[in-house]
Design an enzyme around this catalytic site. Structure first.
Site, PDB file in Angstrom:
ATOM      1  N   SER A   1      35.611  90.574  55.889  1.00  0.00           N
ATOM      2  CA  SER A   1      36.464  89.335  55.821  1.00  0.00           C
ATOM      3  C   SER A   1      37.489  89.259  57.034  1.00  0.00           C
ATOM      4  O   SER A   1      38.352  88.234  57.104  1.00  0.00           O
ATOM      5  CB  SER A   1      37.367  89.442  54.613  1.00  0.00           C
ATOM      6  OG  SER A   1      38.376  90.648  54.487  1.00  0.00           O
TER       7      SER A   1
ATOM      8  N   LYS B   1      45.498  89.526  61.107  1.00  0.00           N
ATOM      9  CA  LYS B   1      44.828  88.805  60.183  1.00  0.00           C
ATOM     10  C   LYS B   1      45.807  88.274  59.224  1.00  0.00           C
ATOM     11  O   LYS B   1      46.829  88.648  58.843  1.00  0.00           O
ATOM     12  CB  LYS B   1      43.687  89.963  59.546  1.00  0.00           C
ATOM     13  CG  LYS B   1      42.890  89.041  58.207  1.00  0.00           C
ATOM     14  CD  LYS B   1      42.044  90.130  57.669  1.00  0.00           C
ATOM     15  CE  LYS B   1      41.316  89.719  56.683  1.00  0.00           C
ATOM     16  NZ  LYS B   1      40.420  90.699  56.039  1.00  0.00           N
TER      17      LYS B   1
ATOM     18  N   SER C   1      35.355  95.210  55.472  1.00  0.00           N
ATOM     19  CA  SER C   1      35.861  94.099  56.069  1.00  0.00           C
ATOM     20  C   SER C   1      36.343  94.054  57.574  1.00  0.00           C
ATOM     21  O   SER C   1      36.447  93.352  58.175  1.00  0.00           O
ATOM     22  CB  SER C   1      36.974  93.385  55.429  1.00  0.00           C
ATOM     23  OG  SER C   1      36.493  92.727  54.160  1.00  0.00           O
TER      24      SER C   1
END
Length: 460
Positions: A155, A79, A179
């Site tokens: 997220s 990420k 997330s």
């Protein structure tokens, strides 16, 4: 090999026999990115040349019988919240310049390289990972491989979409309020938020004790393997736990039949979509039939969202206050509201929220003297239309309002995993969450493995 998406475990088994090579696997992952990422928007950066260099080095190690470890040569992603040497880390923000030195690896990136994983690129995030869906003014909207009209969640939605679509077998996300688990549920993969400190973080997150990193994969075995890699120590995180005494790869096979699980369909206060509730309840019945002793009960706490809001918005404001002048005009409008809210809290407000967080942790500690694990839905709804922070027409105004099962366990710092439980009639994945006492990452993985065995799953 057939056309079915392989797990990381299956890939390395094929490497060992020579049936498949890391270069072939990496080429397959890059082809999947070419074919599917235009629709999903899971990656903000792909470095095919660098990935193939890593794959070639892994291929030599396998050929010589000297692989680095259990995941050597597995195509993976990370990420865009983790510092990654040689690649910008702009965290979905137009206020962070990519034109600066990027010469430091976060602990997550460093451990992945040391274990021989092939890094394909970086996955999308909302700006500074602030919400439960994945879109940003910088990178646009990330969509769900199961239905591109729907959100991938967030997220860590880019990571979840990449894994679910076969664009690499593994990824690592962050989880400050759900997330990792939210997009894992929406996209139909496995996502683990381990005990706080189990995976070292650097630099320190402004979200403090809420912030975790977590492995994301298409199987529980792969999740455990990646946790073994990510759990290795790093001196840059003063809150990191001691190295685990055993391997999660082995612990996942622990026999959990006869253990006592509390099943809380609503936590006592959550409205759950009836179809989601039925899917999760059926999966829990399957666990009971397999030998887990299940009792339906609630842990007995009220919605801790007010305390979460103080801690979350304070952390966001602290970080955003370091951004250059003019950043407010470039920032996601929803995040700008969080920024403004975070500036209103006093030190007393923050300490009150911290005290509430501690009290919740004590309550859950006592709860787990009676129940080995707690089972809930991961999310009370299936994925909704992409491009929205809350489900359209729901009357909700903030993302935590539709994620009430996830953020309580960031406050308590307990391990919590989302495992696919089934699909809605529309074909949308539904996740089941398993929560364990602090430091019981091995236990939640083992219960997740049992669910995977009694409810086999493959991403669409």
């Amino acid at each position: 090999m057939n056309d079915r998406m392989l797990t990381a475990s299956e890939l390395v088994a094929a490497y060992a026999t020579g049936e498949l090579s890391p270069v072939e696997a990496t080429e397959n992952a890059l082809q999947a990115i070419d074919a599917r990422d235009g629709e999903c928007n899971a990656f903000c950066l792909v470095d095919a040349d660098r990935a193939l260099e890593q794959a070639k080095a892994s291929e030599v190690r396998w050929r010589d019988g000297n692989p680095i470890g259990w995941l050597d040569g597995v195509p993976s992603s990370i990420k865009d919240m983790f510092l990654t040497q040689g690649w910008p880390t702009v965290r979905g923000s137009r206020s962070i310049s990519p034109d600066q030195p990027w010469d430091v690896d976060s602990p997550v990136a460093a451990r992945m390289r040391e274990a021989g994983l092939v890094l394909l690129g970086k996955t999308t995030t909302p700006e500074i990972g602030w919400k439960g869906v994945t879109d940003s003014p910088l990178c646009g909207v990330t969509r769900n491989p199961a239905d591109p009209a729907k959100t991938a969640g967030g997220s860590s939605g880019g990571s979840a979409a990449a894994v679910a679509a076969g664009m690499g077998e593994l990824s690592v996300g962050t989880d400050g309020g759900g997330s990792v688990r939210i997009p894992a549920s929406f996209c139909g993969i496995v996502g683990l938020k381990p005990t706080h400190g189990r995976i070292p973080l650097y630099p320190a997150s402004p979200f403090g004790p809420l912030s975790h990193a977590g492995p994301m994969a298409r199987s529980v075995d792969d999740t455990a393997l990646l946790l073994d890699v990510l759990s290795l120590p790093d001196h840059r995180d003063p809150a990191a736990l001691a190295p685990p005494t055993g391997s999660f790869r082995e612990a996942v096979r622990r026999d959990v039949r006869g253990l006592i699980a509390a099943f809380s369909p609503t936590l006592g206060y959550v409205d759950v979509d009836p179809e989601v509730a039925a899917i999760v309840a059926e999966a829990v019945r399957a666990l009971g039939d397999a030998g887990l002793h299940v009792e339906e009960t609630d842990p007995g706490f009220a919605d801790p969202k007010p305390a979460f809001d103080v801690l979350w918005s304070s952390g966001a404001a602290k970080l955003l206050d370091t951004f250059p002048p003019g950043s407010e005009q470039r920032t996601d409008p929803g995040l700008r509201k969080v920024w403004e809210l975070g500036r209103t809290w006093t030190a007393g407000d923050y300490l009150d929220a911290t005290a509430e967080r501690a009290a919740l942790g004590i309550l859950m500690g006592e709860f787990h003297t009676r129940y080995d694990v707690l089972i809930t839905p991961t999310i009370p709804i299936a994925a909704f239309e992409a491009g929205h922070d809350v489900p359209p027409g729901s009357g909700l105004s903030e993302w935590p309002e539709w994620t009430p099962f996830t953020y309580p366990f960031n406050l308590t710092q307990q391990p919590a995993i989302s495992v696919p439980a089934g699909r809605t009639a529309a074909g949308l994945p539904v996740g089941l969450q398993i929560v364990g006492p602090r430091h019981s990452d091995d236990l939640v993985l083992a219960v997740a493995k049992l669910l995977e065995e009694v409810r086999p799953w493959a991403p669409a």
